[in-house]
Design a protein around this motif. Structure first.
Motif, PDB file in Angstrom:
ATOM      1  N   ARG A 250      17.024  17.935 -92.950  1.00 37.78           N
ATOM      2  CA  ARG A 250      17.421  16.848 -92.054  1.00 37.78           C
ATOM      3  C   ARG A 250      17.136  17.261 -90.616  1.00 37.78           C
ATOM      4  NH1 ARG A 250      20.615  12.557 -94.262  1.00 37.78           N
ATOM      5  NH2 ARG A 250      20.765  10.963 -92.670  1.00 37.78           N
TER       6      ARG A 250
ATOM      7  N   ARG B  35      17.676  18.682 -99.224  1.00 36.01           N
ATOM      8  CA  ARG B  35      16.776  18.024 -98.293  1.00 36.01           C
ATOM      9  C   ARG B  35      16.868  18.664 -96.907  1.00 36.01           C
ATOM     10  NH1 ARG B  35      14.618  13.397-100.232  1.00 36.01           N
ATOM     11  NH2 ARG B  35      14.286  12.420 -98.196  1.00 36.01           N
TER      12      ARG B  35
ATOM     13  N   ASP C  58      26.637   9.422 -90.730  1.00 35.60           N
ATOM     14  CA  ASP C  58      25.593   9.015 -91.666  1.00 35.60           C
ATOM     15  C   ASP C  58      25.399   7.500 -91.547  1.00 35.60           C
ATOM     16  OD1 ASP C  58      23.675   9.320 -93.576  1.00 35.60           O
ATOM     17  OD2 ASP C  58      25.058   9.360 -95.275  1.00 35.60           O
TER      18      ASP C  58
ATOM     19  N   ARG D 208      19.527  15.650 -85.878  1.00 31.37           N
ATOM     20  CA  ARG D 208      20.943  15.433 -86.151  1.00 31.37           C
ATOM     21  C   ARG D 208      21.801  16.360 -85.296  1.00 31.37           C
ATOM     22  NH1 ARG D 208      23.734  15.254 -92.188  1.00 31.37           N
ATOM     23  NH2 ARG D 208      24.718  13.244 -91.865  1.00 31.37           N
TER      24      ARG D 208
ATOM     25  N   GLN E  76      20.494  20.284 -96.447  1.00 33.13           N
ATOM     26  CA  GLN E  76      21.632  19.486 -96.907  1.00 33.13           C
ATOM     27  C   GLN E  76      21.628  19.319 -98.420  1.00 33.13           C
ATOM     28  OE1 GLN E  76      21.579  15.238 -95.985  1.00 33.13           O
ATOM     29  NE2 GLN E  76      23.659  15.391 -95.183  1.00 33.13           N
TER      30      GLN E  76
ATOM     31  N   THR F 297      13.481   8.800 -97.244  1.00 37.93           N
ATOM     32  CA  THR F 297      13.413   8.928 -95.790  1.00 37.93           C
ATOM     33  C   THR F 297      13.576   7.551 -95.148  1.00 37.93           C
ATOM     34  OG1 THR F 297      11.900  10.805 -96.017  1.00 37.93           O
ATOM     35  CG2 THR F 297      12.007   9.736 -93.858  1.00 37.93           C
TER      36      THR F 297
ATOM     37  N   SER G 101      16.987  11.945 -89.743  1.00 30.63           N
ATOM     38  CA  SER G 101      16.242  11.536 -90.937  1.00 30.63           C
ATOM     39  C   SER G 101      16.121  12.714 -91.889  1.00 30.63           C
ATOM     40  CB  SER G 101      14.841  11.027 -90.559  1.00 30.63           C
ATOM     41  OG  SER G 101      14.929   9.814 -89.844  1.00 30.63           O
ATOM     42  N   SER G 102      16.094  12.428 -93.190  1.00 28.56           N
ATOM     43  CA  SER G 102      16.012  13.491 -94.185  1.00 28.56           C
ATOM     44  C   SER G 102      14.658  13.467 -94.882  1.00 28.56           C
ATOM     45  CB  SER G 102      17.144  13.357 -95.208  1.00 28.56           C
ATOM     46  OG  SER G 102      16.921  12.266 -96.070  1.00 28.56           O
TER      47      SER G 102
END
Length: 359
Positions: free
Chosen positions: A167, A165, A176, A170, A108, A215, A180-181
């Motif tokens: 993720r 990042r 959003d 998802r 992302q 995070t 978690s990223s």
């Protein structure tokens, strides 16, 4: 001291020390389990991992997962205009039911790329590439996903420098928070990758991630590791088995759709695929109930997993989305989709990331 007395003394000492050495470990395991149960986004129906330890703690391997269409009777319509009730079946493909692809990863973009635009990016613009979790701390993707545009002059930089990042957990990328990223700390391409060569030769890459201050520590990650195929190309026979590929890419509407999608394909014989030692060619299958439509990968699906379900229920990563043969509208053509053959790179992967879990 006699042998009997020595053995008795050793047993007594062992018994005395066991509570001291085991108790902290058991308490720590209980504490971790309690914390996981309390995290947002967790439920009793699937695995849920602590985002602060996901890059190092053991992660379940996807040993028994039926294919996504096992749970769906047909194409899943997406409501385009809720006010008018319009529906559209995306990309000749299918929406992935909940909890049927917990190995999926997204690469992302950050909310803002100031060298390209002063405004915030939309959720669809933030999507860069797809990927799959292959072991704690590592995802696999396509090598051409490791670079992106840096500025309006057309310069490029790698995704680590650009602060992209990873993720996990998802399904709908428009939501959003969702999943978690994690910060990208290392990227690797195989030595044979050369973007100047036609056909995206050796188009596979590894991305290592860690938790950081961005995070969400309170949100659990529903994720499992996808085991990889280790068989040499000469021993891979898929026959008429249908394989599935996954991604968040463009559809025939020319836009990113929010839910995770999958398509179906048949693996073509090696004689019909260029570079069969390192590539797989997937012949598209017409989508059931959508005459003339094909399930095909497109921009944004790159790096997503190609999964073969052994015995109809045991998922195995056999490839990653690389490119299409020819140029045509997404979801509307019959040309082969090309996937990087993972078994050709297992040795390289394990030299970089260490031993992979076995399914």
């Amino acid at each position: 001291m006699s042998a009997a007395r020595t053995a008795a003394l050793a047993a007594a000492l062992l018994a005395a020390t066991l509570p001291v050495t085991r108790a902290p470990l058991l308490a720590q395991a209980d504490e971790t389990a309690d914390r996981a149960r309390d995290l947002e986004g967790c439920d009793p129906f699937g695995p849920c991992l602590d985002p602060l330890t996901i890059e190092s703690a053991p992660v379940d391997t996807a040993a028994q997962f039926p294919p996504p269409d096992y749970f769906a009777k047909g194409p899943e319509p997406i409501v385009v205009d809720p006010a008018q009730g319009q529906q559209h079946v995306i990309g000749g493909g299918f929406a992935v039911p909940d909890r049927t692809a917990p190995w999926m990863a997204q690469i992302q973009r950050p909310p803002r790329l100031l060298r390209l635009t002063a405004r915030n990016l939309g959720w669809d613009e933030r999507h860069h590439c797809s990927g799959a979790l292959i072991k704690p701390g590592w995802i696999i993707t396509a090598a051409h996903c490791l670079d992106d545009t840096l500025d309006l002059a057309g310069n490029v930089a790698d995704i680590r420098q650009l602060n992209y990042r990873v993720r996990l957990g998802r399904k709908d990328i428009s939501l959003d928070p969702s999943g978690s990223s994690f910060r990208i700390v290392r990227i690797e391409r195989p030595p044979g990758y050369d973007p100047s060569r036609s056909g995206y030769f050796s188009d596979v890459a590894l991305v290592q991630y860690v938790a950081d201050e961005q995070t969400d520590a309170a949100r659990g990650v529903q994720a499992v590791v996808l085991p990889v195929d280790r068989r040499p190309a000469s021993q891979q026979v898929f026959g008429t088995d249908i394989v599935r590929f996954y991604g968040y890419g463009l559809t025939e509407r020319g836009r990113i759709e929010a839910p995770l999608l999958y398509g179906k394909a048949l693996i073509a014989p090696d004689s019909q695929c260029r570079n069969p030692a390192i590539a797989l060619c997937g012949r598209q299958i017409a989508s059931i109930g959508i005459p003339g439509r094909q399930s095909s990968q497109c921009h944004g699906d790159s790096g997503g997993p190609l999964v073969w379900f052994r015995d109809g229920k045991r998922p195995m990563l056999i490839g990653v989305v690389s490119h299409n043969v020819g140029k045509a509208s997404c979801g509307r053509h019959r040309d082969a989709g090309v996937f990087t053959r993972i078994s050709a790179f297992v040795g390289w992967i394990e030299r970089i990331a260490g031993p992979l879990p076995r399914g």
